[in-house]
Scaffold this motif. Structure first.
Motif, short mmCIF file in Angstrom:
data_model
loop_
_atom_site.label_atom_id
_atom_site.label_comp_id
_atom_site.label_asym_id
_atom_site.label_seq_id
_atom_site.Cartn_x
_atom_site.Cartn_y
_atom_site.Cartn_z
N UNK A 346 38.47 43.64 43.64
CA UNK A 346 38.47 42.34 43.00
C UNK A 346 38.91 41.29 44.01
N UNK A 347 38.51 40.04 43.76
CA UNK A 347 38.92 38.97 44.66
C UNK A 347 38.87 37.62 43.96
N UNK A 357 42.06 36.24 48.16
CA UNK A 357 43.04 37.29 47.84
C UNK A 357 42.29 38.48 47.26
N UNK A 358 42.39 39.59 47.98
CA UNK A 358 41.64 40.79 47.63
C UNK A 358 42.57 41.79 46.95
N UNK A 395 47.09 44.59 47.72
CA UNK A 395 46.45 43.31 48.00
C UNK A 395 46.29 43.07 49.48
N UNK A 396 45.31 42.23 49.81
CA UNK A 396 45.02 41.81 51.18
C UNK A 396 44.72 40.32 51.15
N UNK A 397 45.28 39.59 52.12
CA UNK A 397 44.85 38.20 52.32
C UNK A 397 43.78 38.16 53.39
N UNK A 398 42.66 37.56 53.05
CA UNK A 398 41.56 37.36 53.99
C UNK A 398 41.43 35.87 54.27
N UNK A 446 45.12 36.75 38.47
CA UNK A 446 44.14 37.69 37.97
C UNK A 446 42.80 37.40 38.60
N UNK A 447 42.43 38.12 39.67
CA UNK A 447 41.20 37.80 40.38
C UNK A 447 39.98 37.93 39.48
N UNK A 448 38.97 37.17 39.77
CA UNK A 448 37.70 37.31 39.07
C UNK A 448 37.06 38.64 39.45
#
Length: 450
Positions: A346-347, A357-358, A395-398, A446-448
């Protein structure tokens, strides 16, 4: 006690006597202040040496892309400063910042609906120093700061350096949750302590990319008024909106309860290190005293150079150019994520700023995956760096601000390959990451779902 003969014995002696022990060869370890023991290297800075290798696609750093900046215009502005104002520009200046610079800053803030007087602005060495000054004048060791979850790693480092405790407040797709803020304030009060302020990045939050809606901003200000909470609004990205006009700043809605932090690092160039604080008059006085104690005065030459650029160039048109550039990069990242990411990923879909935000599929751990990502020639920042309490492991920040669209696409493809390898290991051996401490437990963004 007998003289220790080995390092292990020496460590035992140190522990028994209450002395600090450090496994590094640091002869000064017992001389440092307590707050120095809590200092930690930035997770982003720690990645720099490997992320800067030419074979690695770095989606880690939030370094603005100034390739489109008209360097000839900047050179002319600086030449004009040296030739016509050099004696003043290279001298000590006002601790509050030069009056003409503060006037320019008020013009910039007006684009987000802020009506301010230059007397209430304090120029700082980037907004990072503004954070330091605000924390210095408000917080004693053990005090509580409320911060959205996830939050800017540089702010967390500053808060830690003053030995404060960070209590995170949950977010959703519309930003900070008012009910979560009320609950956090109540919990802090029940513990016998006071929350000194709420720290928030309402526009394109670093790292999540989430933006607080207009209605949510009003609700949060109402909560702050009801509970007597001060808000520190950090807004380095506000003018870099990619899908519409800039939103009104929280400071434009509430002047007495909001301290506003701004910077030219994202809309001009970070190398000049010119930021600012807009604060109520009484707070401004304390900030000015803290500023003078820290640096005497912010760099005068940088202020002259930034002001000359603003005077001699269409800086508003330049911001539009930056927006177009970042929009192309953001769209390239979102398209690549859609194409390459494995099921269960999700992101977020940022409307501006620099970051996506992954959320990884169940069972993956971003920190554990980082070395294999570097081996796969892609760099990213694990999500736990943006929490003070260990959450964010999935989570990962891209970052899409610096690489070209082609590099972004390749970086996302490499990241997906690493994730697929991790998923194969998970499915083959039944491995599970540390999924108990993760963003969603905070009620955070809450990622889309894709």
């Amino acid at each position: 006690m007998p003289h220790p003969d080995t390092p292990d014995q020496a460590a035992a002696v140190a522990r028994a006597s209450g002395q600090r022990h450090d496994t590094r060869l640091d002869r000064y370890v017992n001389h440092y202040a307590d707050r120095a023991m809590g200092l930690r290297a930035s997770a982003v800075r720690s990645l720099f040496s490997v992320a800067s290798r030419p074979e690695v696609v770095s989606l880690a750093g939030g370094m603005p892309n100034i390739v489109d900046l008209p360097l000839n215009v900047v050179a002319q502005a600086m030449d004009s400063v040296v030739m016509n104002q050099g004696a003043m520009a290279m001298q000590y200046g006002s601790g509050q910042g030069e009056p003409f610079m503060r006037e320019k800053i008020c013009e910039v803030m007006a684009l987000e609906g802020i009506q301010a007087h230059p007397d209430d602005v304090v120029v700082t060495v980037g907004s990072q120093q503004a954070l330091d000054l605000v924390t210095r004048i408000f917080c004693d060791p053990g005090d509580v700061i409320l911060a959205e979850a996830p939050s800017y790693v540089g702010a967390l480092s500053t808060f830690a350096s003053y030995e404060t405790d960070v209590v995170h407040v949950g977010m959703d797709d519309n930003g900070l949750q008012p009910d979560a803020l009320r609950a956090a304030v109540a919990a802090v009060k029940a513990s016998g302590r006071q929350a000194k302020f709420l720290y928030t990045i309402p526009n394109f939050n670093n790292p999540s990319g989430i933006t607080q809606t207009l209605e949510r901003r009003r609700e949060l200000i109402q909560v702050a008024q009801d509970l007597d909470i001060l808000i520190v609004e950090d807004n380095p990205y506000g003018l870099l909106t990619l899908d519409g006009d800039p939103m009104p700043a929280m400071r434009s809605m509430e002047a007495d309860r909001v301290i506003y932090l701004g910077s030219f690092s994202k809309t001009f160039a970070p190398g000049f290190r010119v930021g600012w604080v807009l604060a109520p008059h009484a707070v401004r006085e304390k900030l000015l005293l803290a500023q003078e104690a820290a640096v005497l005065s912010p760099p005068v030459f940088s202020q002259y150079a930034v002001a000359a650029y603003l005077d001699q160039h269409d800086w508003k048109g330049q911001i539009v150019s930056f927006r177009d550039m970042y929009r192309a990069r953001r769209d390239a990242m979102l398209q690549a994520l859609e194409e390459f990411m494995p099921p269960g990923t999700e992101w977020t879909h940022p409307a501006g700023g620099f970051f996506v935000w992954l959320t990884l599929p169940e069972g993956l751990d971003a920190q554990a995956m980082l070395p294999r990502g570097i081996s796969g020639r892609v760099a990213f920042v694990p999500g736990n760096a943006f929490y003070a309490d260990g959450f964010g492991t999935r989570n990962i920040r891209l970052s899409y601000c610096y690489p070209t669209p082609e590099k972004i696409r390749e970086g996302v493809r490499r990241l997906a390959a690493v994730m697929n390898q991790e998923l194969e290991l998970r499915d083959t051996f039944g491995l599970r990451g540390n999924t108990g401490r993760r963003q969603i437990d905070h009620g955070a963004p809450g990622p889309n779902v894709q």
